[in-house]
Design an enzyme around this catalytic site. Structure first.
Site, short mmCIF file in Angstrom:
data_model
loop_
_atom_site.label_atom_id
_atom_site.label_comp_id
_atom_site.label_asym_id
_atom_site.label_seq_id
_atom_site.Cartn_x
_atom_site.Cartn_y
_atom_site.Cartn_z
N LYS A 129 38.54 37.86 39.34
CA LYS A 129 37.47 37.75 40.33
C LYS A 129 37.68 36.46 41.10
O LYS A 129 37.67 35.38 40.53
CB LYS A 129 36.11 37.74 39.64
CG LYS A 129 34.94 37.66 40.61
CD LYS A 129 33.62 37.73 39.89
CE LYS A 129 32.45 37.65 40.85
NZ LYS A 129 31.16 37.68 40.13
N LYS A 172 38.56 41.89 42.17
CA LYS A 172 37.46 41.75 43.12
C LYS A 172 37.69 40.51 43.96
O LYS A 172 37.93 39.45 43.36
CB LYS A 172 36.15 41.65 42.34
CG LYS A 172 34.91 41.56 43.22
CD LYS A 172 33.65 41.39 42.38
CE LYS A 172 32.44 41.31 43.29
NZ LYS A 172 31.20 41.05 42.59
ZN LIG Z 1 27.31 35.63 38.38
#
Ligand SMILES: [Zn+2]
Length: 335
Positions: A205, A258
């Protein structure tokens, strides 16, 4: 690829296989299907509440009754799973709403599993929506400035994941990017008897500007500082592979990259290296860009959305998390 084996023009003519729709379909390498889609949903307490998120047309903060309506629509369209984010009534510095037995996500999970037992309910496991300061972990204010504490945060994340599993969540998805969270969550789930609850980890992420609109949707913008001390630097691909490897060793059953569209190389490398079910999250900024350009008549919303998702699949994603999941499922029915 061996140049000899490709052959040469005029014997070789790639256009031969593009002559008709049927022929193109026959040699098509990548398929998009509704069964690959996950719809993110935002739930908050109340009744008959559909608060629009201004930078994300078509996305709402929903009260549980409206959430059920939206989830039903998704299931009827053929979308097999939803990903839940909660907006609590009160925030504090221990994120108590994240692991409260009757927290908003826990209530929503119970409702969805009761009314739509066939729908997979994935819960986002993080603390930022529940923390008064909006960070994903416990904050310590010291002489050297503020610090997001890693290890003390793990316990709260594990408690949150267990409370989601107790409410009936099918899959838990930690998104905080603390080190060691997957191990902490796996062992807490196992201790409580949830050995069969899979973990979908937000393994790679990135600290991304594409998350802007989401922070309005989840009301989770940090009050100070930013998330760069825990989310990844957009410049780093090798590090993403290390992050994913660690999460797999700690017990992740599925991994996520992501954002999606600007990180297709990472999706490809993760899929090639590890071969695990891999999810791509087409984040709020990606959604907003397509919606805004389409609203101006500058692009074809349907074509661009489908092409973006196809690119994620081609890069190696098995699971597509998208705010357009219901529309996409509908479009796929009428090619
Ligand atoms: Zn968070």
């Amino acid at each position: 690829m061996n140049l000899q084996s490709i052959g040469q023009f005029p014997v070789v003519r790639p256009r031969r296989l593009r002559q008709s729709a049927a022929l193109r379909r026959l040699v098509c390498e990548t398929q998009l299907a509704a069964g690959q889609l996950v719809l993110p949903l935002f739930v908050r307490s109340g009744r008959k509440l559909r608060t629009p998120v201004s930078a994300m047309p078509g996305v709402f903060q929903l009260s549980p009754d409206e959430l059920l309506r939206e989830a039903t629509r998704a299931q009827e369209a053929g979308v097999p799973a939803v990903l839940l984010f909660g907006i609590p009534d009160k925030k504090d510095n221990r994120a108590s709403g994240a692991y409260a037995k009757n927290g908003i996500v826990q209530q929503a999970v119970r409702l969805l599993k009761k009314e739509l037992p066939g729908l997979l309910v994935i819960t986002d496991v993080c603390l930022c929506e529940y923390m008064a300061h909006g960070h994903c972990g416990i904050v310590e204010h010291g002489k050297a400035g503020t610090k997001i504490l890693n290890d003390p945060t793990l316990e709260l994340l594990a408690r949150s994941a267990v409370s989601h599993a107790e409410a009936g969540a099918d899959i838990v998805a930690p998104s905080d990017m603390m080190d060691g969270r997957v191990r902490a969550i796996r062992s807490a789930l196992d201790q409580k008897g949830f050995t069969d609850t899979p973990i979908l980890s937000y393994a790679a992420k990135f600290a991304s500007a594409f998350y802007g609109p989401f922070r309005e949707a989840a009301e989770s913008a940090p009050k100070y500082g930013d998330r760069r001390s825990y989310q990844m630097d957009a410049a780093n691909g090798n590090e993403a592979l290390r992050e994913v490897a660690l999460d797999i060793q700690e017990g992740a059953d599925m991994v996520m990259v992501k954002p999606a569209l600007a990180y297709l190389d990472i999706i490809r490398r993760v899929k090639t290296e590890f071969g695990l079910p891999t999810a791509a999250y087409a984040v709020s900024g990606e959604h907003a860009m397509i919606k805004a350009a389409a609203a101006n008549g500058w692009i074809d919303e349907r074509a661009v959305t489908l092409e973006s998702l196809l690119a994620m699949r081609r890069a190696g994603a098995d699971i597509l998390i998208t705010y357009a999941a219901v529309e996409v499922a509908g479009w796929l029915k009428t090619p």
